[in-house]
Design an enzyme around this catalytic site. Sequence first.
Site, PDB file in Angstrom:
ATOM      1  N   LYS A 278       0.924  -1.008  -0.012  1.00 12.86           N
ATOM      2  CA  LYS A 278       0.039   0.032   0.161  1.00 12.86           C
ATOM      3  C   LYS A 278       0.972   1.365   0.012  1.00 12.86           C
ATOM      4  O   LYS A 278       0.471   2.105  -0.603  1.00 12.86           O
ATOM      5  CB  LYS A 278      -1.006  -0.097   1.199  1.00 12.86           C
ATOM      6  CG  LYS A 278      -2.186  -0.836   1.089  1.00 12.86           C
ATOM      7  CD  LYS A 278      -3.271  -0.606   1.875  1.00 12.86           C
ATOM      8  CE  LYS A 278      -4.449  -1.588   1.532  1.00 12.86           C
ATOM      9  NZ  LYS A 278      -5.671  -1.331   2.577  1.00 12.86           N
TER      10      LYS A 278
ATOM     11  N   LYS B   2     -12.616  -3.665  -4.166  1.00 11.62           N
ATOM     12  CA  LYS B   2     -13.567  -2.752  -4.330  1.00 11.62           C
ATOM     13  C   LYS B   2     -13.017  -1.408  -4.592  1.00 11.62           C
ATOM     14  O   LYS B   2     -13.508  -0.457  -5.080  1.00 11.62           O
ATOM     15  CB  LYS B   2     -14.399  -2.775  -2.984  1.00 11.62           C
ATOM     16  CG  LYS B   2     -13.453  -2.476  -1.614  1.00 11.62           C
ATOM     17  CD  LYS B   2     -14.834  -2.253  -0.492  1.00 11.62           C
ATOM     18  CE  LYS B   2     -14.521  -3.259   0.589  1.00 11.62           C
ATOM     19  NZ  LYS B   2     -13.270  -2.928   1.313  1.00 11.62           N
TER      20      LYS B   2
ATOM     21  N   LYS C   5      -7.194 -10.522  -7.793  1.00 14.24           N
ATOM     22  CA  LYS C   5      -8.368 -10.560  -6.887  1.00 14.24           C
ATOM     23  C   LYS C   5      -9.427  -9.558  -7.253  1.00 14.24           C
ATOM     24  O   LYS C   5      -8.937  -8.351  -7.613  1.00 14.24           O
ATOM     25  CB  LYS C   5      -8.323 -11.028  -5.718  1.00 14.24           C
ATOM     26  CG  LYS C   5      -7.976  -9.699  -4.603  1.00 14.24           C
ATOM     27  CD  LYS C   5      -8.514  -9.951  -2.989  1.00 14.24           C
ATOM     28  CE  LYS C   5      -8.468  -8.497  -2.585  1.00 14.24           C
ATOM     29  NZ  LYS C   5      -8.926  -8.556  -1.256  1.00 14.24           N
TER      30      LYS C   5
END
Length: 335
Positions: A116, A201, A198
């Site tokens: 991240k 969202k 994957k």
Amino acid sequence: MSETKKKVMFSGIQPSGDFTIGNYFGAIKNWTELQSIYECYFCIVDLHALTVPQDAAMLRKRTYECYAMLIAAGLEPEKLVLFVQSHVAAHSELSWLLNCYTYMGELSRMIQFKEKSAKQGENIRAALFDYPVLMAADILLYQAHYVPVGEDQRQHIEITRDIAMRFNNTYSPTFTIPEGHYPKTGARIMSLQEPQNKMSKSDSNVNAYITLKDKPEDILRKFKRAVTDSDDKIVYDEQNKPGISNLLQIYASARGMTIEQAQNSCGAMTYAELKMQVAEGVIETLKPIQKRYEELMKDKELLESYMRQGAERAEKVANKTLQKVQKKIGLVLRK
Ligand code: ATP
Ligand code: LTN
């Protein structure tokens, strides 16, 4: 007569976007089954969402929406404790205290932080580095035995256990040592555009995911555009046919089938037919959820009263653990 006490389960989900069918088939649907078996605490982790930049109005809106969506998807606020993380101050407080028992070295090994922070560029927030400590506080406050999460959270569960054991060894047994509860055959839903990754969202490409709020025509359009391959065989083969395997997985999840059953029902279809069938299954699954969601979103007062009750029930348990910790480490308790 002593009733056997249910084991405690805790999990959290970030209001960082609209929930996808990945979140639903991979996590939320399982939670609806677990809520009757365990004493469950499920939480919208708004403070975790703040570890990366958020628009204030959007974060507030999404917190309501995500809370409503969990109920619409089958979580029953009477059966479990469903609450918003920032409503229970003990999460922030214990997080600070646990920071005093966590080492920079162990935090710097976290893969999620590396991934991240690489995406964030220059100004990486200290909170992003500290994310696992807040997660440890979430779990340990409720003396949770089990934490249902995806494989990606395994390292965060490990560090939670390490912090808890360190604390227990330094003082005396204070925290239950939690265990990750990983879905055995749980659906791992992949991106419709890059089926080797994957479904997420927060993907920048809206065609890569289906949200629980998507309209039937959008669902159909996104499945029609889903990436497949150039032969015409419908077989489950994650390595060589990730797109078709993902469609079969979604078909099976939406209809409560095994992969083999899905493969048997779809084996003779064309790719176009398979996509239609998958879309239909998802549309039918989402229909009742969307209806309930619309009703709930119209009744903000009801939502707020569920949130309040959830926070009150959570707070009772959380404050007890927090006080225990404060006392053991030498803080003077307010009289
Ligand atoms: P973000 O994109 O913001 O990182 P996310 O969509 O990956 O979010 P999380 O909030 O990190 O979702 O995860 C919530 C829960 O949903 C976790 O238990 C996670 O394992 C599960 N989950 C997320 N995406 C999928 C997926 N594609 N398939 C199966 N389970 C998933
Ligand atoms: N990091 C988790 C969300 C999360 C969580 C928790 C999960 C925050 N606190 C406590 C389980 C228990 C995620 O990204 N899925």
